[in-house]
Design a protein around this motif. Structure first.
Motif, PDB file in Angstrom:
ATOM      1  N   ILE A  19       0.989  -1.290   0.056  1.00 59.55           N
ATOM      2  CA  ILE A  19      -0.016  -0.012   0.137  1.00 59.55           C
ATOM      3  C   ILE A  19       0.909   1.300   0.049  1.00 59.55           C
ATOM      4  CG2 ILE A  19      -0.279  -0.107   2.270  1.00 59.55           C
ATOM      5  CD1 ILE A  19      -2.992   1.234  -0.073  1.00 59.55           C
ATOM      6  N   GLY A  20       2.048   1.206   0.637  1.00 61.41           N
ATOM      7  CA  GLY A  20       2.816   2.321   0.711  1.00 61.41           C
ATOM      8  C   GLY A  20       3.549   2.745  -0.644  1.00 61.41           C
ATOM      9  N   ASP A  21       3.771   1.849  -1.391  1.00 66.48           N
ATOM     10  CA  ASP A  21       4.009   1.833  -2.910  1.00 66.48           C
ATOM     11  C   ASP A  21       2.881   2.554  -3.842  1.00 66.48           C
ATOM     12  OD1 ASP A  21       5.847   1.794  -5.172  1.00 66.48           O
ATOM     13  OD2 ASP A  21       5.083  -0.252  -5.530  1.00 66.48           O
ATOM     14  N   ALA A  22       1.926   1.992  -3.497  1.00 59.20           N
ATOM     15  CA  ALA A  22       0.810   2.328  -4.123  1.00 59.20           C
ATOM     16  C   ALA A  22       0.365   3.930  -3.916  1.00 59.20           C
ATOM     17  CB  ALA A  22      -0.594   1.693  -4.084  1.00 59.20           C
ATOM     18  N   LEU A  23       0.564   4.377  -2.759  1.00 60.84           N
ATOM     19  CA  LEU A  23       0.090   5.556  -2.531  1.00 60.84           C
ATOM     20  C   LEU A  23       1.053   6.659  -3.020  1.00 60.84           C
ATOM     21  CD1 LEU A  23      -0.302   5.285   1.491  1.00 60.84           C
ATOM     22  CD2 LEU A  23      -2.085   6.069  -0.180  1.00 60.84           C
ATOM     23  N   LEU A  24       2.351   6.294  -3.504  1.00 64.11           N
ATOM     24  CA  LEU A  24       3.103   7.196  -4.388  1.00 64.11           C
ATOM     25  C   LEU A  24       2.866   7.168  -5.690  1.00 64.11           C
ATOM     26  CD1 LEU A  24       6.820   6.553  -2.894  1.00 64.11           C
ATOM     27  CD2 LEU A  24       5.041   8.072  -2.376  1.00 64.11           C
ATOM     28  N   ASP A  25       1.877   6.425  -6.275  1.00 66.06           N
ATOM     29  CA  ASP A  25       1.573   6.139  -7.736  1.00 66.06           C
ATOM     30  C   ASP A  25       0.703   7.660  -8.136  1.00 66.06           C
ATOM     31  OD1 ASP A  25       0.418   5.838 -10.312  1.00 66.06           O
ATOM     32  OD2 ASP A  25       0.736   3.642  -9.897  1.00 66.06           O
ATOM     33  N   LEU A  29       7.274  11.539   2.330  1.00 63.35           N
ATOM     34  CA  LEU A  29       7.084  12.207   3.414  1.00 63.35           C
ATOM     35  C   LEU A  29       5.609  11.873   3.920  1.00 63.35           C
ATOM     36  CD1 LEU A  29       7.020  13.892   5.972  1.00 63.35           C
ATOM     37  CD2 LEU A  29       6.472  15.786   4.552  1.00 63.35           C
ATOM     38  N   TRP A  30       4.662  12.336   3.189  1.00 60.63           N
ATOM     39  CA  TRP A  30       3.146  11.806   3.390  1.00 60.63           C
ATOM     40  C   TRP A  30       2.843  10.361   3.407  1.00 60.63           C
ATOM     41  CZ3 TRP A  30       1.570  15.542   6.212  1.00 60.63           C
ATOM     42  CH2 TRP A  30       1.917  16.877   5.976  1.00 60.63           C
ATOM     43  N   ARG A  31       3.397   9.680   2.534  1.00 56.36           N
ATOM     44  CA  ARG A  31       3.130   8.082   2.757  1.00 56.36           C
ATOM     45  C   ARG A  31       3.633   7.451   3.987  1.00 56.36           C
ATOM     46  NH1 ARG A  31       6.381   3.891  -0.108  1.00 56.36           N
ATOM     47  NH2 ARG A  31       8.290   5.278  -0.153  1.00 56.36           N
ATOM     48  N   ALA A  32       4.643   8.267   4.323  1.00 57.19           N
ATOM     49  CA  ALA A  32       5.142   7.643   5.881  1.00 57.19           C
ATOM     50  C   ALA A  32       4.140   8.318   7.063  1.00 57.19           C
ATOM     51  CB  ALA A  32       6.621   7.988   6.354  1.00 57.19           C
ATOM     52  N   GLU A  33       3.954   9.219   6.699  1.00 63.37           N
ATOM     53  CA  GLU A  33       3.167   9.962   7.994  1.00 63.37           C
ATOM     54  C   GLU A  33       1.729   9.525   8.047  1.00 63.37           C
ATOM     55  OE1 GLU A  33       4.534  11.173  10.537  1.00 63.37           O
ATOM     56  OE2 GLU A  33       6.562  11.776   9.702  1.00 63.37           O
ATOM     57  N   GLY A  34       1.109   9.581   6.602  1.00 60.04           N
ATOM     58  CA  GLY A  34      -0.011   9.000   6.532  1.00 60.04           C
ATOM     59  C   GLY A  34      -0.406   7.673   7.096  1.00 60.04           C
ATOM     60  N   CYS A  35       0.470   6.777   6.798  1.00 58.86           N
ATOM     61  CA  CYS A  35       0.210   5.438   7.042  1.00 58.86           C
ATOM     62  C   CYS A  35       0.467   5.262   8.511  1.00 58.86           C
ATOM     63  CB  CYS A  35       1.233   4.467   6.578  1.00 58.86           C
ATOM     64  SG  CYS A  35       0.955   4.087   4.727  1.00 58.86           S
ATOM     65  N   PHE A  36       1.346   6.215   9.256  1.00 50.30           N
ATOM     66  CA  PHE A  36       1.498   6.065  10.496  1.00 50.30           C
ATOM     67  C   PHE A  36       0.302   6.497  11.276  1.00 50.30           C
ATOM     68  CE2 PHE A  36       3.072   8.008  14.797  1.00 50.30           C
ATOM     69  CZ  PHE A  36       3.678   6.672  15.308  1.00 50.30           C
ATOM     70  N   ALA A  37      -0.116   7.751  11.067  1.00 50.57           N
ATOM     71  CA  ALA A  37      -1.121   8.230  11.788  1.00 50.57           C
ATOM     72  C   ALA A  37      -2.447   7.272  11.607  1.00 50.57           C
ATOM     73  CB  ALA A  37      -1.725   9.730  10.896  1.00 50.57           C
ATOM     74  N   ALA A  38      -2.621   6.587  10.522  1.00 51.13           N
ATOM     75  CA  ALA A  38      -3.588   5.659  10.315  1.00 51.13           C
ATOM     76  C   ALA A  38      -3.319   4.337  10.867  1.00 51.13           C
ATOM     77  CB  ALA A  38      -4.220   5.611   8.915  1.00 51.13           C
ATOM     78  N   ALA A  39      -2.099   4.123  11.649  1.00 53.62           N
ATOM     79  CA  ALA A  39      -1.497   2.897  12.172  1.00 53.62           C
ATOM     80  C   ALA A  39      -1.741   1.924  11.355  1.00 53.62           C
ATOM     81  CB  ALA A  39      -2.455   2.803  13.525  1.00 53.62           C
ATOM     82  N   ILE A  40      -1.525   1.908   9.955  1.00 50.75           N
ATOM     83  CA  ILE A  40      -1.353   1.086   8.918  1.00 50.75           C
ATOM     84  C   ILE A  40      -0.183   0.732   8.409  1.00 50.75           C
ATOM     85  CG2 ILE A  40      -2.234   0.512   6.535  1.00 50.75           C
ATOM     86  CD1 ILE A  40      -4.849   1.765   7.620  1.00 50.75           C
ATOM     87  N   ASP A  41       0.378  -0.488   8.447  1.00 52.20           N
ATOM     88  CA  ASP A  41       1.665  -0.972   7.915  1.00 52.20           C
ATOM     89  C   ASP A  41       1.849  -0.710   6.393  1.00 52.20           C
ATOM     90  OD1 ASP A  41       4.049  -2.131   6.932  1.00 52.20           O
ATOM     91  OD2 ASP A  41       3.789  -4.090   8.050  1.00 52.20           O
ATOM     92  N   PRO A  42       2.726   0.189   6.036  1.00 59.32           N
ATOM     93  CA  PRO A  42       3.149   0.321   4.391  1.00 59.32           C
ATOM     94  C   PRO A  42       3.251  -0.774   3.693  1.00 59.32           C
ATOM     95  CG  PRO A  42       4.618   1.475   5.881  1.00 59.32           C
ATOM     96  CD  PRO A  42       3.695   0.803   6.725  1.00 59.32           C
ATOM     97  N   TRP A  43       3.850  -1.720   4.465  1.00 59.16           N
ATOM     98  CA  TRP A  43       4.128  -3.068   3.716  1.00 59.16           C
ATOM     99  C   TRP A  43       3.010  -4.067   3.393  1.00 59.16           C
ATOM    100  CZ3 TRP A  43       8.594  -2.936   1.283  1.00 59.16           C
ATOM    101  CH2 TRP A  43       9.619  -2.305   1.780  1.00 59.16           C
TER     102      TRP A  43
END
Ligand SMILES: [Zn+2]
Length: 266
Positions: free
Chosen positions: A159-165, A175-189
């Motif tokens: 999902i973290g990769d798809a967010l950059l697409d 930046l926002w990929r990392a912070e958005g996934c963290f804030a939502a407590a979702i593993d970007p992998w």
């Protein structure tokens, strides 16, 4: 980090200077533009609009020509008032790629990789622009279109990769990929196919208001909770009395760094 909020912030500052006005002067000081004759081609023309879409910025002129910029990692837009003291560390306007002056204001663009003058019809046909997904900072975010584009894409992609697409959703960078996934407590992998629509919307719902605030005042750094903090304790786990260190690893085809907490992001 030039991400969508940086570009919207630049557009918000440039718009009151240029929109609806003929610039007093337009120069391309950098030698790479020496033969392009922008000052002649844009002479006497008013700026119709200043638009940000994702990470792209457009200065549209009355005569049907548009300046299109994409900053990637290295570029920047600056707006100075004549009364401002330009920081001594700042690059000289003479090294700018583009300098547009009106009244007391100086609009400058430095470095790139992309600054081009194109016709309006080309901006509509250009695949880099026409293929963009919904802008996360659009006044109304089309979340159903984001979900549709995400579900049409490879479900085995993290999902973290798809967010950059940018074809899925435009404006999010590392930046926002990392912070958005963290804030939502979702593993970007986590694989996209295993992330529910509600979870995707939770990531967007955490990311968008932060980016909106940054687009207003340009103060992006205040939202850096885990980005760039590999090896330091996760603040959320720490608040609960646990120790978990922020990790970093390259993700996706471009191997761009993603940060996450292996304990509280699931
Ligand atoms: Zn944690």
């Amino acid at each position: 980090m030039p991400e969508g909020d940086t570009i919207h912030y630049a557009a918000n500052r440039i718009r009151p200077v240029l929109e609806g006005h003929v610039p007093d002067a337009l120069e391309t000081p950098h030698p790479r533009f020496a033969r392009d004759r922008w000052p002649e081609r844009l002479a006497g023309q008013a700026v119709r609009s200043v638009d940000a879409i994702g990470k792209h910025l457009f200065l549209r002129f009355e005569g049907g020509l548009t300046i299109h910029s994409h900053l990637r990692m290295s570029g920047s837009w600056r707006v100075f008032e004549r009364a401002d003291v330009v920081p001594p560390t700042h690059r000289s306007p003479r090294s700018a790629w583009l300098r547009i002056r009106r009244g007391e204001s100086d609009v400058l663009q430095f470095n790139g990789p992309l600054l081009e003058l194109m016709t309006d019809s080309r901006t509509r046909l250009d695949r880099r622009i026409a293929g963009l997904g919904p802008d996360i900072l659009a006044p109304e975010l089309d979340t159903s279109k984001v979900l549709r584009r995400l579900r049409e894409d490879d479900p085995t992609r993290p999902i973290g990769d798809a967010l950059l697409d940018q074809r899925i959703v435009a404006g999010i960078g590392t930046l926002w990929r990392a912070e958005g996934c963290f804030a939502a407590a979702i593993d970007p992998w986590r694989l996209t196919g295993e992330v529910s629509d509600e979870e995707v919307l939770a990531i967007l719902g955490e990311t968008r208001p932060r980016m909106q605030a940054s687009a207003v005042d340009g103060k992006q750094d205040r939202f850096k909770v885990i980005f760039g903090k590999a090896g330091r304790p996760c603040p959320r786990c720490h608040a609960e009395g646990a120790v978990s260190l922020i990790r970093v690893r390259g993700q996706g085809d471009d191997n761009r760094r993603t940060f996450w907490c292996p304990t509280c992001q699931r």
